[in-house]
Structure formats: C-alpha cells, structure tokens
Write a protein that holds these residues in place. Structure first.
Motif, PDB file in Angstrom:
ATOM      1  N   ALA A   5       0.801  -1.329   0.032  1.00  0.00           N
ATOM      2  CA  ALA A   5       0.030  -0.100  -0.043  1.00  0.00           C
ATOM      3  C   ALA A   5       0.812   1.291   0.072  1.00  0.00           C
ATOM      4  O   ALA A   5       0.375   2.205   0.418  1.00  0.00           O
ATOM      5  CB  ALA A   5      -1.002  -0.051   1.227  1.00  0.00           C
ATOM      6  N   GLU A   6       2.183   1.338  -0.460  1.00  0.00           N
ATOM      7  CA  GLU A   6       3.105   2.539  -0.541  1.00  0.00           C
ATOM      8  C   GLU A   6       2.328   3.551  -1.432  1.00  0.00           C
ATOM      9  O   GLU A   6       2.471   4.714  -0.995  1.00  0.00           O
ATOM     10  CB  GLU A   6       4.286   1.939  -1.001  1.00  0.00           C
ATOM     11  CG  GLU A   6       5.335   2.967  -0.940  1.00  0.00           C
ATOM     12  CD  GLU A   6       6.687   2.698  -1.192  1.00  0.00           C
ATOM     13  OE1 GLU A   6       7.238   3.269  -2.156  1.00  0.00           O
ATOM     14  OE2 GLU A   6       7.195   1.739  -0.598  1.00  0.00           O
ATOM     15  N   PHE A   7       1.741   3.073  -2.521  1.00  0.00           N
ATOM     16  CA  PHE A   7       1.079   4.234  -3.375  1.00  0.00           C
ATOM     17  C   PHE A   7      -0.187   4.935  -2.639  1.00  0.00           C
ATOM     18  O   PHE A   7      -0.352   6.108  -2.752  1.00  0.00           O
ATOM     19  CB  PHE A   7       0.565   3.609  -4.834  1.00  0.00           C
ATOM     20  CG  PHE A   7      -0.192   4.504  -5.482  1.00  0.00           C
ATOM     21  CD1 PHE A   7       0.418   5.725  -6.101  1.00  0.00           C
ATOM     22  CD2 PHE A   7      -1.447   4.413  -5.768  1.00  0.00           C
ATOM     23  CE1 PHE A   7      -0.233   6.168  -6.937  1.00  0.00           C
ATOM     24  CE2 PHE A   7      -2.307   5.347  -6.503  1.00  0.00           C
ATOM     25  CZ  PHE A   7      -1.490   6.348  -7.047  1.00  0.00           C
ATOM     26  N   THR A  94       3.960  -0.499 -13.569  1.00  0.00           N
ATOM     27  CA  THR A  94       4.338  -0.894 -14.844  1.00  0.00           C
ATOM     28  C   THR A  94       4.350  -0.035 -15.920  1.00  0.00           C
ATOM     29  O   THR A  94       4.582  -0.401 -17.149  1.00  0.00           O
ATOM     30  CB  THR A  94       2.831  -1.862 -15.423  1.00  0.00           C
ATOM     31  OG1 THR A  94       1.927  -0.866 -15.243  1.00  0.00           O
ATOM     32  CG2 THR A  94       2.603  -3.059 -14.080  1.00  0.00           C
ATOM     33  N   GLY A  95       4.201   1.153 -15.490  1.00  0.00           N
ATOM     34  CA  GLY A  95       4.413   2.220 -16.524  1.00  0.00           C
ATOM     35  C   GLY A  95       3.125   2.772 -17.004  1.00  0.00           C
ATOM     36  O   GLY A  95       3.085   3.992 -17.558  1.00  0.00           O
ATOM     37  N   HIS A  96       2.089   2.006 -16.386  1.00  0.00           N
ATOM     38  CA  HIS A  96       0.679   2.304 -16.773  1.00  0.00           C
ATOM     39  C   HIS A  96      -0.058   2.654 -15.390  1.00  0.00           C
ATOM     40  O   HIS A  96      -1.236   3.011 -15.458  1.00  0.00           O
ATOM     41  CB  HIS A  96      -0.113   1.641 -17.828  1.00  0.00           C
ATOM     42  CG  HIS A  96       0.602   1.445 -19.025  1.00  0.00           C
ATOM     43  ND1 HIS A  96       0.510   2.451 -19.932  1.00  0.00           N
ATOM     44  CD2 HIS A  96       1.548   0.568 -19.430  1.00  0.00           C
ATOM     45  CE1 HIS A  96       1.033   2.182 -21.017  1.00  0.00           C
ATOM     46  NE2 HIS A  96       1.832   0.847 -21.022  1.00  0.00           N
ATOM     47  N   GLY A  97       0.178   1.993 -14.557  1.00  0.00           N
ATOM     48  CA  GLY A  97      -0.288   2.076 -13.182  1.00  0.00           C
ATOM     49  C   GLY A  97       0.423   1.043 -12.156  1.00  0.00           C
ATOM     50  O   GLY A  97       1.319   0.610 -12.215  1.00  0.00           O
ATOM     51  N   ALA A 142      -8.383  -5.733 -12.956  1.00  0.00           N
ATOM     52  CA  ALA A 142      -7.746  -6.973 -12.811  1.00  0.00           C
ATOM     53  C   ALA A 142      -6.914  -7.546 -13.994  1.00  0.00           C
ATOM     54  O   ALA A 142      -5.690  -7.763 -14.278  1.00  0.00           O
ATOM     55  CB  ALA A 142      -8.226  -7.997 -12.123  1.00  0.00           C
ATOM     56  N   ARG A 143      -7.792  -7.642 -15.021  1.00  0.00           N
ATOM     57  CA  ARG A 143      -7.326  -8.050 -16.451  1.00  0.00           C
ATOM     58  C   ARG A 143      -6.122  -6.967 -17.077  1.00  0.00           C
ATOM     59  O   ARG A 143      -5.137  -7.468 -17.620  1.00  0.00           O
ATOM     60  CB  ARG A 143      -8.330  -8.407 -17.473  1.00  0.00           C
ATOM     61  CG  ARG A 143      -9.427  -9.144 -17.185  1.00  0.00           C
ATOM     62  CD  ARG A 143     -10.411  -9.426 -18.309  1.00  0.00           C
ATOM     63  NE  ARG A 143     -11.563 -10.230 -18.027  1.00  0.00           N
ATOM     64  CZ  ARG A 143     -12.643  -9.726 -17.665  1.00  0.00           C
ATOM     65  NH1 ARG A 143     -13.125  -8.662 -17.803  1.00  0.00           N
ATOM     66  NH2 ARG A 143     -13.475 -10.621 -17.371  1.00  0.00           N
ATOM     67  N   GLN A 148      -0.609  -5.935 -18.109  1.00  0.00           N
ATOM     68  CA  GLN A 148       0.674  -5.041 -18.037  1.00  0.00           C
ATOM     69  C   GLN A 148       1.864  -5.789 -17.415  1.00  0.00           C
ATOM     70  O   GLN A 148       3.040  -5.503 -17.944  1.00  0.00           O
ATOM     71  CB  GLN A 148       0.268  -3.932 -17.066  1.00  0.00           C
ATOM     72  CG  GLN A 148      -0.602  -2.656 -17.949  1.00  0.00           C
ATOM     73  CD  GLN A 148      -1.334  -1.900 -17.040  1.00  0.00           C
ATOM     74  OE1 GLN A 148      -0.950  -1.703 -15.711  1.00  0.00           O
ATOM     75  NE2 GLN A 148      -2.384  -1.240 -17.254  1.00  0.00           N
ATOM     76  N   VAL A 149       1.590  -6.788 -16.436  1.00  0.00           N
ATOM     77  CA  VAL A 149       2.593  -7.251 -15.944  1.00  0.00           C
ATOM     78  C   VAL A 149       3.349  -8.390 -17.049  1.00  0.00           C
ATOM     79  O   VAL A 149       4.382  -8.574 -17.121  1.00  0.00           O
ATOM     80  CB  VAL A 149       2.245  -8.196 -14.654  1.00  0.00           C
ATOM     81  CG1 VAL A 149       3.332  -9.203 -14.136  1.00  0.00           C
ATOM     82  CG2 VAL A 149       1.781  -7.145 -13.568  1.00  0.00           C
ATOM     83  N   ARG A 150       2.330  -9.008 -17.673  1.00  0.00           N
ATOM     84  CA  ARG A 150       2.889 -10.062 -18.806  1.00  0.00           C
ATOM     85  C   ARG A 150       3.576  -9.281 -19.781  1.00  0.00           C
ATOM     86  O   ARG A 150       4.396  -9.885 -20.286  1.00  0.00           O
ATOM     87  CB  ARG A 150       1.550 -10.769 -19.494  1.00  0.00           C
ATOM     88  CG  ARG A 150       1.927 -11.603 -20.708  1.00  0.00           C
ATOM     89  CD  ARG A 150       0.727 -12.177 -21.107  1.00  0.00           C
ATOM     90  NE  ARG A 150       0.888 -12.895 -22.383  1.00  0.00           N
ATOM     91  CZ  ARG A 150       1.888 -14.055 -22.520  1.00  0.00           C
ATOM     92  NH1 ARG A 150       2.573 -14.501 -21.658  1.00  0.00           N
ATOM     93  NH2 ARG A 150       2.053 -14.308 -23.772  1.00  0.00           N
TER      94      ARG A 150
END
Length: 233
Positions: A5-7, A94-97, A142-143, A148-150
C-alpha cells in the motif's frame, strides 16, 4: 523494497497536506480580515470548498484510502504465509499503473488487485456483482493489471501467462474462487490455497528470472518478500 500500500500511503499524505495547507491559508486570511475585511470572506470560501471536497466520496475523502491501505496490508500478511518457494512483490509499477501485489512461484505468476469493499461478491447471469450493483469494472481492472505485468515479462524475454486475480479483503465471495473470463475473484481466506493449488508448473530458473525482471533495482538481491515471512511493517 516497496511496502504494501505504498502508493495509497503517498496519496493519503498528499491529501492530508492539501487539507492542512488550505486550513493554514484560510487562517492567515482570517487574521488579515481584521485589517482588510474581504479577506475574511475569502477564508470562509476556502473552508466551504474544503468541507465540500472532504465529504464522502469526494476528492479529499480519506476513508477509502485508509480502508485500501488496511486491505492491502491484510492481503500482504496472508501472502506471507505462502511456501518459501514463492516471491511476493508489492506495488509493482508497470508504467501504466500500480499493481497491488504480484506473486511469482512454481505454480505461475499472479497479478493481485485488492478490493477493501464490505458486503458480498457474487455471480449473477454470468456477471460479477457486489452488494446488488454490477462490478464488471473490477474484472477489467484486474485483467488490465495482469496484461501489463505480462507485457513487462515479455519485454524481458519471459513468455509466461499472468493470472488476473481480485482479492476481496473484507467482503465475502460466494463460491470462492469465482471464475470469469481471464479473471478470478477470491476471498482473502482462500487466496493462498488458490495460488498454491493451481495446476501449473514453471521451473525455478524461470521464477527467478521473472522476479528479477519485475523487481526494482536493488530488490533482486533477495530483499523481495518470500513466502513464510511477515510483510514489512
């Protein structure tokens, strides 16, 4: 290493700072009103706006952030009970979130999004609902996180599927885990069994490569959370 929860903590600090700064400016204007009366009206206007924006569901409402922090910390503590062959990364950018938790182990890679809502998640006519309201946007989130991780893994030369998982930290989940198209909804009490029980297997070398590709510089030296250890305070 990023803490759970750092963000959300950074957002909470920011909102508190905005609140405090606005109150301070209003106080100065109120004092100035002794010599220049229009300043008093400006101070009252600022306080009125602040009161409106700090209301339930508004920009400066702190309650959802605090619940979110407690939810992510609770999930992190549960993930710490995973076997030592699993790695847990918190707040993966991820660069997007920001992905709440990424679990990497012999049964695969999992992108976990925590929802600290109260009530109950359930399926109705093939759709996800929570407390009588459609919650399909939760599955889309979630998807998106898993995708993004993939993508980060693919960029590192690692072709491994990433499971999208919504973890209900406070709400119940009817017939947990609920399976939807390319996503699951799991109660916090079932998340460890869900991860460990997946019928999939990846080699330890691939696990370590995935951890190294997602960890921030300096984390891949072993400071990333391992299963069997409590989350950082």
């Amino acid at each position: 290493m990023r803490k759970p929860a750092e963000f959300l903590r950074s957002q909470l600090r920011l909102r508190i700072a905005v609140f405090a700064a606005t109150v301070a400016v209003a106080a100065v204007l109120a004092v100035m009103g002794v010599w220049w009366w229009p300043a008093s009206f400006v101070a009252l206007g600022l306080l009125f706006v602040l009161e409106r924006q700090a209301g339930k569901g508004r920009v400066l409402d702190l309650v959802p952030l605090r619940r979110g922090i407690l939810g992510e910390e609770a999930v992190a503590d549960v993930l710490a009970t995973l076997p030592s062959s699993y790695w847990v990364l918190h707040g993966v950018w991820t660069g997007h979130g920001d992905v709440d938790h990424v679990v990497i182990g012999p049964t695969g890679v999992f992108a976990l999004e925590t929802k600290a809502w109260q009530g109950s998640f359930y399926r109705r006519r093939g759709q996800l609902y929570c407390n009588g309201k459609p919650a399909e946007h939760v599955l889309r989130q979630a998807r998106g996180a898993a995708g993004q991780v993939r993508q980060l893994l693919l960029e590192a030369g690692i072709d491994e599927w990433v499971e999208a998982v919504v973890v209900a930290s406070r709400a119940s989940v009817s017939r947990s885990p609920l399976r939807f198209r390319l996503a699951y909804v799991v109660s916090i009490k079932d998340v460890v069994d869900f991860v460990v029980g997946r019928r999939h297997w990846i080699r330890s070398a691939k696990v370590l490569a995935a951890v190294a590709s997602l960890a921030e510089p300096g984390e891949e030296d072993g400071s990333v959370d391992r299963g069997g250890t409590p989350s950082a305070p």
